[in-house]
Design a protein around this motif. Sequence first.
Motif, PDB file in Angstrom:
ATOM      1  N   TRP A  94       0.995  -1.250   0.100  1.00 58.40           N
ATOM      2  CA  TRP A  94      -0.042   0.073  -0.145  1.00 58.40           C
ATOM      3  C   TRP A  94       0.855   1.196  -0.016  1.00 58.40           C
ATOM      4  CZ3 TRP A  94      -3.816  -2.982  -1.024  1.00 58.40           C
ATOM      5  CH2 TRP A  94      -5.229  -2.367  -1.120  1.00 58.40           C
ATOM      6  N   MET A 232     -11.329  -0.755   2.902  1.00 56.48           N
ATOM      7  CA  MET A 232     -11.007  -0.123   4.063  1.00 56.48           C
ATOM      8  C   MET A 232     -10.363   1.262   3.749  1.00 56.48           C
ATOM      9  SD  MET A 232      -8.059   0.706   5.835  1.00 56.48           S
ATOM     10  CE  MET A 232      -6.595  -0.521   5.461  1.00 56.48           C
ATOM     11  N   ALA A 347      -1.408   5.085   6.896  1.00 51.11           N
ATOM     12  CA  ALA A 347      -0.595   4.962   5.943  1.00 51.11           C
ATOM     13  C   ALA A 347      -0.761   6.296   4.836  1.00 51.11           C
ATOM     14  CB  ALA A 347      -1.014   3.743   4.984  1.00 51.11           C
ATOM     15  N   VAL A 351      -0.229  11.900   2.799  1.00 55.71           N
ATOM     16  CA  VAL A 351      -1.354  12.334   1.668  1.00 55.71           C
ATOM     17  C   VAL A 351      -2.174  13.626   2.292  1.00 55.71           C
ATOM     18  CG1 VAL A 351      -3.520  11.738   0.499  1.00 55.71           C
ATOM     19  CG2 VAL A 351      -1.222  10.550   0.293  1.00 55.71           C
TER      20      VAL A 351
HETATM   21  C1  HEM Z   1      -6.303  13.776   8.637  1.00 48.34           C
HETATM   22  C2  HEM Z   1      -6.625  12.778   8.064  1.00 48.34           C
HETATM   23  C3  HEM Z   1      -6.504  11.211   8.643  1.00 48.34           C
HETATM   24  C4  HEM Z   1      -6.464  10.989  10.020  1.00 48.34           C
HETATM   25  C5  HEM Z   1      -6.684  11.633  11.070  1.00 48.34           C
HETATM   26  C6  HEM Z   1      -6.497   9.300   9.926  1.00 48.34           C
HETATM   27  C7  HEM Z   1      -6.161   8.589  10.866  1.00 48.34           C
HETATM   28  C8  HEM Z   1      -5.869   7.207  10.999  1.00 48.34           C
HETATM   29  C9  HEM Z   1      -5.904   6.268  12.105  1.00 48.34           C
HETATM   30  C10 HEM Z   1      -5.918   6.788  13.489  1.00 48.34           C
HETATM   31  C11 HEM Z   1      -5.478   5.097  11.811  1.00 48.34           C
HETATM   32  C12 HEM Z   1      -5.181   3.909  12.533  1.00 48.34           C
HETATM   33  C13 HEM Z   1      -6.503   3.154  13.154  1.00 48.34           C
HETATM   34  C14 HEM Z   1      -6.386   2.031  13.923  1.00 48.34           C
HETATM   35  O1  HEM Z   1      -4.943   1.687  14.406  1.00 48.34           O
HETATM   36  O2  HEM Z   1      -7.205   1.131  14.006  1.00 48.34           O
HETATM   37  C15 HEM Z   1      -5.182   5.011  10.347  1.00 48.34           C
HETATM   38  C16 HEM Z   1      -5.016   4.041   9.513  1.00 48.34           C
HETATM   39  C17 HEM Z   1      -4.945   4.010   8.048  1.00 48.34           C
HETATM   40  N1  HEM Z   1      -5.342   5.159   7.046  1.00 48.34           N
HETATM   41 FE1  HEM Z   1      -5.496   7.217   7.934  1.00 48.34          FE
HETATM   42  N2  HEM Z   1      -6.245   8.902   8.620  1.00 48.34           N
HETATM   43  C18 HEM Z   1      -6.414  10.012   7.701  1.00 48.34           C
HETATM   44  C19 HEM Z   1      -6.260  10.064   6.402  1.00 48.34           C
HETATM   45  C20 HEM Z   1      -6.116   9.028   5.513  1.00 48.34           C
HETATM   46  C21 HEM Z   1      -5.895   9.145   3.824  1.00 48.34           C
HETATM   47  C22 HEM Z   1      -6.057  10.314   3.187  1.00 48.34           C
HETATM   48  C23 HEM Z   1      -5.776   7.755   3.582  1.00 48.34           C
HETATM   49  C24 HEM Z   1      -5.436   7.328   2.318  1.00 48.34           C
HETATM   50  C25 HEM Z   1      -5.015   7.729   1.229  1.00 48.34           C
HETATM   51  C26 HEM Z   1      -5.616   6.765   4.794  1.00 48.34           C
HETATM   52  C27 HEM Z   1      -5.193   5.763   4.895  1.00 48.34           C
HETATM   53  C28 HEM Z   1      -5.006   4.537   5.984  1.00 48.34           C
HETATM   54  C29 HEM Z   1      -4.818   3.302   5.738  1.00 48.34           C
HETATM   55  C30 HEM Z   1      -4.736   2.517   4.476  1.00 48.34           C
HETATM   56  C31 HEM Z   1      -4.705   2.809   7.052  1.00 48.34           C
HETATM   57  C32 HEM Z   1      -4.529   1.412   7.550  1.00 48.34           C
HETATM   58  C33 HEM Z   1      -3.145   1.251   7.908  1.00 48.34           C
HETATM   59  C34 HEM Z   1      -2.657   0.027   8.703  1.00 48.34           C
HETATM   60  O3  HEM Z   1      -3.424  -0.746   9.135  1.00 48.34           O
HETATM   61  O4  HEM Z   1      -1.507  -0.271   8.449  1.00 48.34           O
HETATM   62  N3  HEM Z   1      -5.638   7.501   5.848  1.00 48.34           N
HETATM   63  N4  HEM Z   1      -5.480   6.425   9.603  1.00 48.34           N
END
Ligand code: HEM
Lengths: 405, 107
Positions: A94, A232, A347, A351
């Motif tokens: 990813w 997801m 991840a 972005v």
């Molecule tokens: C301000 C914006 C964002 C915040 C606050 C945020 C917050 C988070 C948090 C707290 C997690 C972890 C959740 C957990 O451990 O259960 C997470 C995981 C993730 N986020 Fe974000 N996110 C944001 C934007 C984005 C964007 C724009 C993308 C995609 C382009 C994205 C893709 C992902 C992915 C793929 C994961 C899973 C990572 C893993 O399991 O290793 N997020 N995000």
Amino acid sequence: MTAAREAPVSEWVTIPDMYRDPFPIFQRMRAEAAVHWVPSVNRYMVVTYDECHTAEMDGETFSADETGSLMKRSMGHSMLRKDDPEHAPERAAWQPPLRPGAIKTVWREVFEANTERYLDRLADAGDAADLIWDFAAPLAAENLRSILGFVNATQEDLQRWSQTMIDATGNYADDPVVWEKGRRSSEEVDRAIDELLPYYAAHPDASLISGLVNMPGGERLPIEAIRANLKMTIGGGLNEPRDVIGTAAWALLENPDQLGRVLQDPALWPVAFDEAIRWIAPIGMYPRETTRDVELGGVRLPAGSRLGIVVLSANRDERVFEYAERFDIAREKKPHLAFGGGAHYCAGAWVAKSSVAQVALPRLFERFEGLEIDGDRETSAGGWVFRGMLKLPVTWQRERKGAAA
Amino acid sequence: MKITYGLGDRGTREVDVEAGTSIMRAAITNSVPGIVGECGGQAMCATCHVYVRDEHLDALPPISDDEEEMLDCTVAPRDERRSRLGCQLAAGVAFDEIVVDVPSAQV
Ligand code: HEM
Ligand code: FES
């Protein structure tokens, strides 16, 4: 060391109260204990900074692979609900298009074009303009559509898919209508992916799906992993940038002195972004499950306990952040937990920083001079598992067209 | 095996580690201040930045593309010779004993 105690049972904590305004509730919870058993949520809630941090950094004890996860039912088993080592290869597949290098060479320009398009839409909305629904939501959806590579879908499709699958993930009430809508979206996403796999094999580009099709060495993730992880990411990569645009704009419009400083010194945009997600973390709570008997913050947790890691509360922990309830871009810089931490650290963090802090917010305030909250219409915020602005009506004095910095 | 963290005005901290433990992970488990390690070692956050002392530089493995990219995103200025990501250097692999300085800021 004092002996570990049982978690306090906090029957006074209710979902409708948290949805409306969780902060006074969390403040009282933090004062009483780091970890509470909350019957209305049917899990332990971890509400203090140190304990949330401990849990997210120790994936062996605090597993992301939750038993009976509704997310697995609505989206399939994605990396977000896997522990290492199973999580690692999916995460590695990813990351490349989401790293700073790809953002600089490919996505930054795309974010700029998308932002101009939805600023036009906000302008066209005139007297009825709402910053969330005319700008932040369609922009976040369009940016995500571009990065993922859904050339066969619209930003409206992504918004619908995202919301219906998130609703299914939170369908603890077991409402059949909610399941049905989620299932329909999930099938639409599967069909769109089925079309795109051969397409990108023939037309590779910088998008995430293209990267999955054309992995170095010719290997591919199993199709179930591709599907689950894309769902997801649709669910987790759209509402969060939308909500930080809304929160940051609201906070700055409510604090004109701080807005003035940012407009004077654009280097402060990333600071305002970071303080906005510290102040109101868009993902307020995420689940973990204990793999053994463990003590956390002086509270005894048996193996198999279901936890909610409440970063919305941790980010307001007064032991770490002075005057934590205030939005203050001048506060001492400290790490907050809005992007999570450890193996599942967001991840999409780079972005989000680029698309929101470097492009969407600065362009918004450049384009609309004298931007203000419209006091004649209702402004509202809501949520606790996810929190953001529900309505943010705005007006402005003058428009500066084409004023790209 | 041993890691020594230089903490500026606050002196130094020595930590004994087992093979496979990274400079970032050892700092987190032993509450060494100034190393955050948000992404848990995936070369994705640049909050485990350290300056390696000169005498240890020659023995280190080369900087990967991912590490290179992150080193351009550190909050404290990058030192072209001494800057590395603490999560990418593990005891028994990159060093047996090492001394690193912790930067003034990670976020
Ligand atoms: C301000 C914006 C964002 C915040 C606050 C945020 C917050 C988070 C948090 C707290 C997690 C972890 C959740 C957990 O451990 O259960 C997470 C995981 C993730 N986020 Fe974000 N996110 C944001 C934007 C984005 C964007 C724009 C993308 C995609 C382009 C994205 C893709 C992902 C992915 C793929 C994961 C899973 C990572 C893993 O399991 O290793 N997020 N995000
Ligand atoms: S811990 Fe994130 S880059 Fe090293």
